[in-house]
Design a protein around this motif. Sequence first.
Motif, mmCIF file in Angstrom:
data_model
loop_
_atom_site.group_PDB
_atom_site.id
_atom_site.type_symbol
_atom_site.label_atom_id
_atom_site.label_comp_id
_atom_site.label_asym_id
_atom_site.label_seq_id
_atom_site.Cartn_x
_atom_site.Cartn_y
_atom_site.Cartn_z
ATOM 1 N N THR A 28 0.804 -1.236 0.000
ATOM 2 C CA THR A 28 0.000 0.000 0.000
ATOM 3 C C THR A 28 0.835 1.283 0.000
ATOM 4 O O THR A 28 0.271 2.372 -0.066
ATOM 5 C CB THR A 28 -0.936 0.025 1.232
ATOM 6 N N SER A 118 -9.298 5.918 1.834
ATOM 7 C CA SER A 118 -8.751 4.973 0.846
ATOM 8 C C SER A 118 -9.487 5.087 -0.482
ATOM 9 O O SER A 118 -8.862 5.069 -1.558
ATOM 10 C CB SER A 118 -8.851 3.542 1.384
ATOM 11 N N THR A 122 -7.945 6.353 -4.054
ATOM 12 C CA THR A 122 -8.068 5.533 -5.257
ATOM 13 C C THR A 122 -8.632 6.339 -6.413
ATOM 14 O O THR A 122 -8.159 6.247 -7.560
ATOM 15 C CB THR A 122 -8.962 4.312 -4.975
ATOM 16 N N THR A 126 -6.624 7.672 -10.105
ATOM 17 C CA THR A 126 -7.097 7.189 -11.402
ATOM 18 C C THR A 126 -6.851 8.267 -12.450
ATOM 19 O O THR A 126 -7.435 9.359 -12.389
ATOM 20 C CB THR A 126 -8.594 6.845 -11.342
ATOM 21 N N ALA A 135 -13.884 3.463 -10.576
ATOM 22 C CA ALA A 135 -12.896 3.220 -9.531
ATOM 23 C C ALA A 135 -13.487 3.440 -8.152
ATOM 24 O O ALA A 135 -13.199 2.693 -7.198
ATOM 25 C CB ALA A 135 -11.686 4.137 -9.736
ATOM 26 N N ALA A 139 -13.652 0.386 -5.496
ATOM 27 C CA ALA A 139 -12.937 0.538 -4.235
ATOM 28 C C ALA A 139 -13.897 0.504 -3.048
ATOM 29 O O ALA A 139 -13.640 -0.171 -2.041
ATOM 30 C CB ALA A 139 -12.135 1.836 -4.236
#
Length: 400
Positions: A28, A118, A122, A126, A135, A139
């Motif tokens: 991560t 998070s 994400t 993108t 996305a 996610a």
Amino acid sequence: MRSWRHPSRVALDLVAVPVLWGIELQITWDRTAEPGAVAPWLVVLSAALLYLPLFWRRRWPLAVLLLVALGAVAVALLGFGFHPIFCVWLALFAVAAHCPDRRAVPGLAIAFLPVATSVHATVQDTPDPSMRAAAFLVAALFLTVAHLVVFGVGRWVRWSVAQRELVARLAAARAEAEERQRIARELHDVVAHAVSLMVLQAGGAERVMERDPDRARAALRQVDELGEQAVTELRRMLGLLSPAPAARAEQEPVGLQRLDGLLDHLRAAGREVELCVAGEPCALEPAVDEAAYRIAQEALTNAVKHAAPDRPVRVALDWGPRDVELSVRTDGAGTRGRLAARLSTGHGVRGMAERARAVGGEATAGPDPHGGYLVSARLPVGPADPHGAAAAAAGGEATG
């Protein structure tokens, strides 16, 4: 001992938590994001600080989850390029496995705090704006499902542990109840036999007190001896409850070797007793030997209470290669009905049958075709049947 202090759990944490910390850094941590903004050593240190509270997650699960969740949100907002999620799952699992519902459900809500950061990271990472909606959905869906799965597994573990503890408690309660039932049967045999003879001896002493004082004194001495024997047996039975193994080892075993003593007490009470032994006697298993003695004791107690006082009591032992047959036969019916009813507890015959079945044998009692009463038992000469105790729950007809 508390589960969080168990040495095996501590050793597992000392290995698993650092390994999980290293794996999360590899997966991560985006080392290309905003180069130079945050020193790498600071990212590694912050990740270590997030994983450090996990060593106490079993002791304070909700507090550890709150601390880890807030820390995960903080490092994400500060632009560390590190989005911790494994540590959140581990803390969430601890909450689900160790907390009741009223604390576990708020813990699940707390665990969703890092999900927002998070998902946002994400979407921001993108490059294609047209793909950001997809996305976002992927996610959000993945992290939501993952959180729910971790929470569900933790709750299942908690339920499984509770079921095992419940089964253990029920087994302990059942064992305690069976032990109490066994001791009750022992006390019944001891007290019923001794008290029946004591009542007969005392009544006989009262009748001959004036015309035959010596005989009355002899009967009263028998009452005293029987009382001492009953107290000794009661002390022995209560000693079985003592956890000290030394006390158990000092107890005198009960078996057919003491049958002559039972017959002597009946003869001293004025009863004619005949003993017939056939076959070659051999050593019995302790459980079988005690069962045989207790069955004989209860059968002789019934003979004292119910049989005609001027008729003999016939005791027979027939030793065979595979089993031993014990029978106690009385001829005629006694006239002391009120005494028999007063002394009867209503559990004698059932207790004899249960004892015999518990060691793989059988026992019956009932009127003799010749007009008397017959108690007959067949017990194995070899080891006691391990499955016989389960069958002992089925009781027979109870008579005094």
